[in-house]
Scaffold this motif. Sequence first.
Motif, PDB file in Angstrom:
ATOM      1  N   UNK A   5      41.088  53.962  -5.009  1.00  0.00           N
ATOM      2  CA  UNK A   5      39.980  54.902  -5.089  1.00  0.00           C
ATOM      3  C   UNK A   5      39.993  55.618  -6.430  1.00  0.00           C
ATOM      4  N   UNK A   8      37.267  57.790  -7.598  1.00  0.00           N
ATOM      5  CA  UNK A   8      37.020  59.112  -7.022  1.00  0.00           C
ATOM      6  C   UNK A   8      37.936  60.176  -7.605  1.00  0.00           C
ATOM      7  N   UNK A  11      36.318  63.327  -8.863  1.00  0.00           N
ATOM      8  CA  UNK A  11      35.902  64.199  -7.762  1.00  0.00           C
ATOM      9  C   UNK A  11      37.073  65.019  -7.241  1.00  0.00           C
ATOM     10  N   UNK A 341      42.983  39.484  61.048  1.00  0.00           N
ATOM     11  CA  UNK A 341      41.751  38.857  61.543  1.00  0.00           C
ATOM     12  C   UNK A 341      42.034  37.966  62.748  1.00  0.00           C
ATOM     13  N   UNK A 377      35.776  34.113  63.725  1.00  0.00           N
ATOM     14  CA  UNK A 377      34.785  34.027  62.643  1.00  0.00           C
ATOM     15  C   UNK A 377      35.262  34.755  61.391  1.00  0.00           C
ATOM     16  N   UNK A 378      35.787  35.980  61.640  1.00  0.00           N
ATOM     17  CA  UNK A 378      36.279  36.735  60.482  1.00  0.00           C
ATOM     18  C   UNK A 378      37.358  35.964  59.772  1.00  0.00           C
ATOM     19  N   UNK A 381      35.845  33.278  57.696  1.00  0.00           N
ATOM     20  CA  UNK A 381      35.210  33.778  56.468  1.00  0.00           C
ATOM     21  C   UNK A 381      36.270  34.114  55.436  1.00  0.00           C
ATOM     22  N   UNK A 382      37.270  34.865  55.879  1.00  0.00           N
ATOM     23  CA  UNK A 382      38.305  35.227  54.912  1.00  0.00           C
ATOM     24  C   UNK A 382      39.069  34.012  54.433  1.00  0.00           C
ATOM     25  N   UNK A 385      37.057  32.491  51.674  1.00  0.00           N
ATOM     26  CA  UNK A 385      37.198  33.266  50.445  1.00  0.00           C
ATOM     27  C   UNK A 385      38.561  33.006  49.827  1.00  0.00           C
TER      28      UNK A 385
ATOM     29  N   UNK B   2      39.496  45.706  71.759  1.00  0.00           N
ATOM     30  CA  UNK B   2      39.791  44.521  70.967  1.00  0.00           C
ATOM     31  C   UNK B   2      38.527  43.946  70.354  1.00  0.00           C
ATOM     32  N   UNK B   6      37.487  43.356  66.381  1.00  0.00           N
ATOM     33  CA  UNK B   6      37.019  42.120  65.789  1.00  0.00           C
ATOM     34  C   UNK B   6      35.664  42.317  65.149  1.00  0.00           C
ATOM     35  N   UNK B   9      36.009  43.975  61.801  1.00  0.00           N
ATOM     36  CA  UNK B   9      36.435  43.088  60.725  1.00  0.00           C
ATOM     37  C   UNK B   9      35.341  42.103  60.347  1.00  0.00           C
ATOM     38  N   UNK B  10      34.642  41.667  61.360  1.00  0.00           N
ATOM     39  CA  UNK B  10      33.562  40.740  61.059  1.00  0.00           C
ATOM     40  C   UNK B  10      32.532  41.393  60.183  1.00  0.00           C
ATOM     41  N   UNK B  12      32.974  43.778  58.146  1.00  0.00           N
ATOM     42  CA  UNK B  12      33.500  43.900  56.781  1.00  0.00           C
ATOM     43  C   UNK B  12      33.368  42.566  56.060  1.00  0.00           C
ATOM     44  N   UNK B  13      33.709  41.525  56.784  1.00  0.00           N
ATOM     45  CA  UNK B  13      33.645  40.217  56.142  1.00  0.00           C
ATOM     46  C   UNK B  13      32.230  39.886  55.704  1.00  0.00           C
ATOM     47  N   UNK B  14      31.321  40.141  56.615  1.00  0.00           N
ATOM     48  CA  UNK B  14      29.926  39.815  56.288  1.00  0.00           C
ATOM     49  C   UNK B  14      29.437  40.667  55.135  1.00  0.00           C
ATOM     50  N   UNK B  16      31.173  41.878  52.728  1.00  0.00           N
ATOM     51  CA  UNK B  16      31.748  41.384  51.476  1.00  0.00           C
ATOM     52  C   UNK B  16      30.970  40.188  50.966  1.00  0.00           C
ATOM     53  N   UNK B  17      30.620  39.342  51.911  1.00  0.00           N
ATOM     54  CA  UNK B  17      29.862  38.164  51.505  1.00  0.00           C
ATOM     55  C   UNK B  17      28.542  38.551  50.858  1.00  0.00           C
ATOM     56  N   UNK B  20      29.050  39.916  47.363  1.00  0.00           N
ATOM     57  CA  UNK B  20      29.336  38.847  46.405  1.00  0.00           C
ATOM     58  C   UNK B  20      28.063  38.082  46.043  1.00  0.00           C
ATOM     59  N   UNK B  78      33.301  52.527  -2.404  1.00  0.00           N
ATOM     60  CA  UNK B  78      33.963  53.021  -1.204  1.00  0.00           C
ATOM     61  C   UNK B  78      33.020  53.128  -0.030  1.00  0.00           C
ATOM     62  N   UNK B  79      31.765  53.426  -0.288  1.00  0.00           N
ATOM     63  CA  UNK B  79      30.812  53.640   0.798  1.00  0.00           C
ATOM     64  C   UNK B  79      29.604  52.764   0.574  1.00  0.00           C
ATOM     65  N   UNK B  84      28.545  59.074   2.842  1.00  0.00           N
ATOM     66  CA  UNK B  84      29.925  59.298   3.255  1.00  0.00           C
ATOM     67  C   UNK B  84      29.896  60.165   4.490  1.00  0.00           C
ATOM     68  N   UNK B  89      35.433  60.456   4.084  1.00  0.00           N
ATOM     69  CA  UNK B  89      35.751  61.455   3.076  1.00  0.00           C
ATOM     70  C   UNK B  89      37.215  61.867   3.183  1.00  0.00           C
ATOM     71  N   UNK B  92      39.503  59.077   1.958  1.00  0.00           N
ATOM     72  CA  UNK B  92      39.580  58.940   0.508  1.00  0.00           C
ATOM     73  C   UNK B  92      40.425  60.055  -0.071  1.00  0.00           C
TER      74      UNK B  92
END
Lengths: 633, 231
Positions: A5, A8, A11, A341, A377-378, A381-382, A385, B2, B6, B9-10, B12-14, B16-17, B20, B78-79, B84, B89, B92
């Motif tokens: 420089x 400069x 300056x 699952x 089914x779950x 699906x998983x 994936x 039960x 299920x 979970x199903x 959730x799976x659906x 997710x699909x 995606x 320089x510039x 600048x 500045x 420099x």
Amino acid sequence: MATGVAAWLPFARAAAIGWMPVANSPMPVAPMDHSKRQDELIMLNVSGHRFQTWRTTLDRYPDTLLGSSEKDFFYNAETKEYFFDRDPEAFRSILNFYRTGKLHYPRNQCISAYDEELIFFGIIPEIIGDCCYEEYKDRKRENLERLQDDQEENRDTKPPNMSVREAMWRAFENPHTSTMALVFYYVTGFFIAISVITNVVETVPCGSTGNQKDMPCGERYTVAFFCMDTACVMIFTVEYLMRLFAAPSRYRFMRSVMSIIDVVAILPYYIGLVMTDNEDVSGAFVTLRVFRVFRIFKFSRHSQGLRILGYTLKSCASELGFLLFSLTMAIIIFATVMFYAEKGSSSSKFTSIPASFWYTIVTMTTLGYGDMVPKTIAGKIFGSICSLSGVLVIALPVPVIVSNFSRIYHQNQRADKRRAQKKARLARIRISKSGSANAFLHSKRNGLLNELLELTDTEEDEQKLTKCTSLLESQHHHLLNCLEKTTAHVFVDEQMYQQNCLETALQTCPSRSPSISTHDSSAGSCCGCRAKRNAPLPSGRPVPTHTQGPLQELSALHIQSHTASRSNLNRKAEESGRLNSKGGRITTAIISLPSPPDLTPDSDSLRRPPQRRQPADPAASSAGINIIRVSAL
Amino acid sequence: MLTMNLEGLEMIAVLMLVVLFVKALGWFGLLEAGYDSVEDELELSTVRHRPEGLEQLEARTRFSRKELQILYRGFKNECPSGIVNEETFKDIYAQFFPQGESSTYAHFLFNAFDTDHNGSLSFEDFVMGLSILLRGTIQEKLNWAFNLYDINKDGYITKEEMLDIMKAIYDMMGKCTYPILKEDTPRQHVEVFFQKMDKNKDGVVTIDEFIDCCQNDENIMRSMHLFENVL
């Protein structure tokens, strides 16, 4: 220094106004710029390409050629420019360095050419900007590897005086150097193969022996297999011990991979010998037998492809690690999901998360054995994936590994090709080089002939032998002549030299003349230059190649080229004494020595001098005994 | 129970699909969600500035044509974009003081040069400032220095402002000095300065006090010769 420089600086100096009112003492005096040089344009002529720049641009880097007074050496006052006889392409990037402060490496330049240019202009390569530095370093490393490869090849030539140990090690590392090594190499390879096959065949069920069901061959022919195993292990042990003995650094050898493989290959046998048929340890014994399969890795000494594979895996360790890690993560995630699952479905094989691991691995690698399938089914699906993501996760690091392998493999192939071509290349280069070395000898011959013909006033061959050598060549030859005169030795060509070496090796050389004659040294060691002796033989006689005395003969070529002159001489010998003496002078010119009569009799040598003395008498006497006289070339 | 599990979970799976699927559509450009590309913004940031013509600059400053040419060449090197910003500045300026920390002082300098306070320094600003400093009268130079010290540009230099400036100057020296720099040194220096400059002891220094005092100070006047041969 803030040379980049520099523009400069005014300056920065002006900005010092801020310090003055607060300073308690007056400022020091500023340096005067006496040479109020206006900024001028400098013309740089690089092999015809003209570059122009301001003087201050070049002055930015005062420790390079262009920035210092070193460039004055290249100043051409007539054209008022600086002339450099270098490559203009490379110069462009060098000049840009002055302009922008960044040095770039043009990709299409050869790395060593570029390096040379940088060295010439006094620029260190480390200044290369970040954008190009990686490329530069890569290419430089490649070049170095290539050079190292070549050097390693050169090391194949056997240095003399190797101890037994070194010789053995060399034989082990490079089997193609000697026959013994080759034999050893093949024998060990054969035994490795035998050992592996034995291990495999041992477990194959042989035919049943009547009452018993199929037994594996190992149990049927126990003794035979045991003998085979013993033999192989003995060979391996001997080989290992020999390698251990021959290794230059035993500690390093013992730590190397190959030696560990060797040890692992032979150890189970010895452990098996030591251990009896104890029930407690028989389980471990069986495990040990598994290690016998490592013998197959001994093949990697024999196969370069295996070595490359191992090297690739080692160099891709990080990619492999990443692959493993991501796979593990995915396996755990999917196994958990699948487990929960499938928890609800009856008779589900997904009994626990670790049990689901198996399903996940099989699915992600797209094997799909089918022994565990989701029913809900779950789960399905998983599961899908999971298989889709498995493909992706595995496919990602694999190309990296593949490309690494490909690069290393091709490198090796190139090295092999180069090695194969090397011999032919070197031979061709040697031929072309020897052509130039012989130029001196040729010109000497031609020069002599010229003189002869001038003397004998024959016109016919003069045009053929007119000196068509350039000034440079003639000056070079003059220089070589001076050397010859200084050392009292003469240059000869390759053939002659080999011949003479053989002769002096074969014959006991009794001549110990006190003169400066060179045949002494040649008798001693086969390597000194010897003087050639003109064959004073009658014209038709070809040079006897191997029955020379200590005095050497000119090569056949020489003789033939001189036969004409010889005959001339002989003819004209009677004509004029002047001619005779001249001829005599020329005769002794090429040669050196008349052998002194006090040499122990060698029938040839005794026979020859009398013959030779005839035409050369006046000269011979003045030539003294063993003085070498060089012609007036 | 039960079955609830299920179904959970199903679901959730659906879900997710579906997510995606939507994402895939988005990637294939079938669903424009109004994403602004970042690249467009980058285009606007590079600004090119061309200075006034050589004749105008020659008229407004006290430099000759050749000097302006030399100055501009160095500046543009320089510039390349013609302006600048503060970062450049500072960079420099730092190259001239490798041992110390010059960014604070450079910041003050930048503000002093940047007369129109637009955050960037064009060639005109640069060359006008230089013209005053190198070719101006004593009065103008002192005025400029006062402007530098007066950080908030209110016409008065307070002790705090002066302390900042002093610290910035001492920072440029760095650590390795002889004698060793003590914590107190800038403050003491400010005290000395104020004793000299502040005639009416009201705790601030005005422009008149400043110029008067400097003109009567021999040391300062002698130091003015510093600017004679700079360009």
